[in-house]
Structures are given as C-alpha cells and as structure tokens.
Design an enzyme around this catalytic site. Sequence first.
Site, mmCIF file in Angstrom:
data_model
loop_
_atom_site.group_PDB
_atom_site.id
_atom_site.type_symbol
_atom_site.label_atom_id
_atom_site.label_comp_id
_atom_site.label_asym_id
_atom_site.label_seq_id
_atom_site.Cartn_x
_atom_site.Cartn_y
_atom_site.Cartn_z
ATOM 1 C CG HIS A 51 -3.753 -1.666 -1.772
ATOM 2 N ND1 HIS A 51 -4.823 -2.466 -2.132
ATOM 3 C CD2 HIS A 51 -4.193 -0.907 -0.739
ATOM 4 C CE1 HIS A 51 -5.860 -2.200 -1.344
ATOM 5 N NE2 HIS A 51 -5.511 -1.252 -0.490
ATOM 6 C CB SER A 111 -0.899 0.021 1.233
ATOM 7 O OG SER A 111 -1.452 1.329 1.353
ATOM 8 C CG ASP A 130 -5.126 2.118 0.905
ATOM 9 O OD1 ASP A 130 -6.086 1.360 0.681
ATOM 10 O OD2 ASP A 130 -4.064 1.747 1.435
ATOM 11 C CG MET A 150 -11.291 2.788 2.089
ATOM 12 S SD MET A 150 -9.725 2.723 2.975
ATOM 13 C CE MET A 150 -8.594 2.924 1.604
ATOM 14 C CG HIS A 158 -9.241 -0.137 -0.686
ATOM 15 N ND1 HIS A 158 -8.656 -0.424 0.522
ATOM 16 C CD2 HIS A 158 -10.586 -0.148 -0.456
ATOM 17 C CE1 HIS A 158 -9.593 -0.594 1.435
ATOM 18 N NE2 HIS A 158 -10.773 -0.427 0.867
ATOM 19 C CG ASP A 165 -6.164 -3.207 2.906
ATOM 20 O OD1 ASP A 165 -5.134 -2.896 3.519
ATOM 21 O OD2 ASP A 165 -6.806 -2.398 2.191
ATOM 22 C CG MET A 178 -8.282 6.684 2.717
ATOM 23 S SD MET A 178 -7.420 6.593 4.294
ATOM 24 C CE MET A 178 -6.649 4.979 4.149
ATOM 25 C CG MET A 237 -11.566 -3.398 4.815
ATOM 26 S SD MET A 237 -10.106 -2.921 3.868
ATOM 27 C CE MET A 237 -9.131 -2.050 5.094
HETATM 28 C C1 DX5 Z 1 -6.377 0.913 5.679
HETATM 29 C C2 DX5 Z 1 -5.869 0.785 4.244
HETATM 30 C C3 DX5 Z 1 -4.751 -0.159 4.157
HETATM 31 C C4 DX5 Z 1 -3.561 0.242 4.978
HETATM 32 C C5 DX5 Z 1 -2.688 -0.944 5.246
HETATM 33 O O1 DX5 Z 1 -7.347 1.851 5.722
HETATM 34 O O2 DX5 Z 1 -6.893 0.347 3.393
HETATM 35 O O3 DX5 Z 1 -4.378 -0.442 2.819
HETATM 36 O O4 DX5 Z 1 -2.838 1.252 4.392
HETATM 37 O O5 DX5 Z 1 -1.631 -0.493 6.035
HETATM 38 P P1 DX5 Z 1 -0.890 -1.440 7.077
HETATM 39 O O6 DX5 Z 1 -0.324 -2.580 6.269
HETATM 40 O O7 DX5 Z 1 0.164 -0.564 7.646
HETATM 41 O O8 DX5 Z 1 -1.911 -1.899 8.056
HETATM 42 ZN ZN ZN Z 2 -6.510 -0.584 1.239
#
Ligand code: DX5
Ligand code: ZN
Length: 228
Positions: free
Chosen positions: A33, A8, A35, A68, A66, A173, A37, A137
């Site tokens: 990956h 990620s 993320d 969110m 991904h 994840d 948000m 998750m």
């Molecule tokens: C959480 C994200 C993950 C996160 C994983 O909200 O979707 O992808 O960055 O990070 P680690 O591996 O540090 O838990």
């Molecule tokens: Zn993620």
Amino acid sequence: MSIKISPSILSADFAQLGREIRAIESAGCDWVHVDVMDNHFVPNLTIGPGVCKWIRPHIKTVMDVHLMMAPADGLLSAFAKAGADYISVHPEAHPHLDRTLQVIRELGPKAGVALNPSTPINVLEHVLDRLDLIIVMSVNPGFGGQSFLPSQIQKIRDLKTMIGKRDILIEVDGGINPKTAPLVAAAGADVLVAGSAVFGKGAQDESIYAANIKAIRDAANAAVKTRA
Ligand code: DX5
Ligand code: ZN
C-alpha cells in the site's frame, strides 16, 4: 476467502524503501500500500509518481496506490505509467468522479474510491460498475499510528450489502492491528492495510514483519468464519 494484508509503506524507513518492500514481501504480505499525500487534501506530504516508479521493480505482488490529493486527475497517467495496479481516489477531491474512474481504467490500473470516515456510502451508488476496490478509511487520513474508529464497522456492513455480487473488494485502512482486524473482517473486509502494526518503527527484520503480518492475518481469518 482469505484476508489479504497490504502493509502501508508510510511507516517504513523511507531511506531504504526497496529493502523494506522486499522484506514485507518475503514476510508474506499480499499487496503493498502506497500512501500519496499532498499537504492540501490531507495535512501531510509524502511521495509522488517518481518514487512510485523507482519502487515498482521491488514490488512482486500488487502495487496498491492510495491518492490523498486534490485534484489527482492531472497525475493519474503518471501513476499508471509508474506501474500502479490499483489507483484509488477520494470522491471529495474529484467533482467528476465517474469520469475520473473511467480514466483510471482506460489507463490500465484497477479503479478504487476511498471514503473518509464522515463520507457516506451513497456517493458510490451510481459508479459501482466502474469500481474494483472501495477503501473504508477507519481513521481520518494523513498520518499513520492513529486509533481505529469503530463507527466505520457498520459502514463496511452496509457496503457489503450495496456491492452484492459485484466483483469489488473492500479494503479497510487505518488503525488496523490484531485487535481491530477481526472487527472489520467479520463485517466484510477483504483487504487490510496496516502501517504501524506491521513496520513498528521501520527498518526491522523480515522475521518481525512476518510475525506482525501473521498476527493480523490469523486474527482476521478467524473472524471471517463468523460472517453470516
Ligand atoms: C492514513 C493512511 C494509512 C495509514 C495506515 O492516512 O492512508 O494507510 O498509513 O497506518 P496505520 O496502520 O498505522 O494506521
Ligand atoms: Zn492509505
């Protein structure tokens, strides 16, 4: 089957994303990956389709996006145009999940759904044929570096049974490191996301990333052999 590792970039140095991506790919990762948000669905704010477009040329493997965010529908085509290979959404963010998944595939990318720790797997029962990826998750989404939730191990097993022979990958994840990777790999995970366990504080060199990826992959692959 060999476990895939999808680092990620949430834990990368955002001032040098291109360099960080090239480093994890040279270090042997399988996917990248991303993320996204929105400070609404999750309490953090990261990147949008514009940044995805700029990092795309640096990704030679698979761009695993991904989302969110709630809703994501209005931006699906922007993420597809930015070059996502997979787009995953959260069911809570979309009242018409079946349609959202159809739209993702019509735009070109493969379609995924991410399940929060408290979300039951039965929300997927009637959309399985529209899915290429399910993200379990193993932390509450929003931040990297949180602790793995063991409650999600049984969910992975149940999903594996639900998927049956369908061509759907299970990605896990959150909180994945060499200690937790074997637990999810033994339960049926195919792809492991790891942020902090790969990047550490970010901006490190390729050899550190390679060692980190290898440690997670080796621990996971050893556990795959124990699957029933
Ligand atoms: C959480 C994200 C993950 C996160 C994983 O909200 O979707 O992808 O960055 O990070 P680690 O591996 O540090 O838990
Ligand atoms: Zn993620």
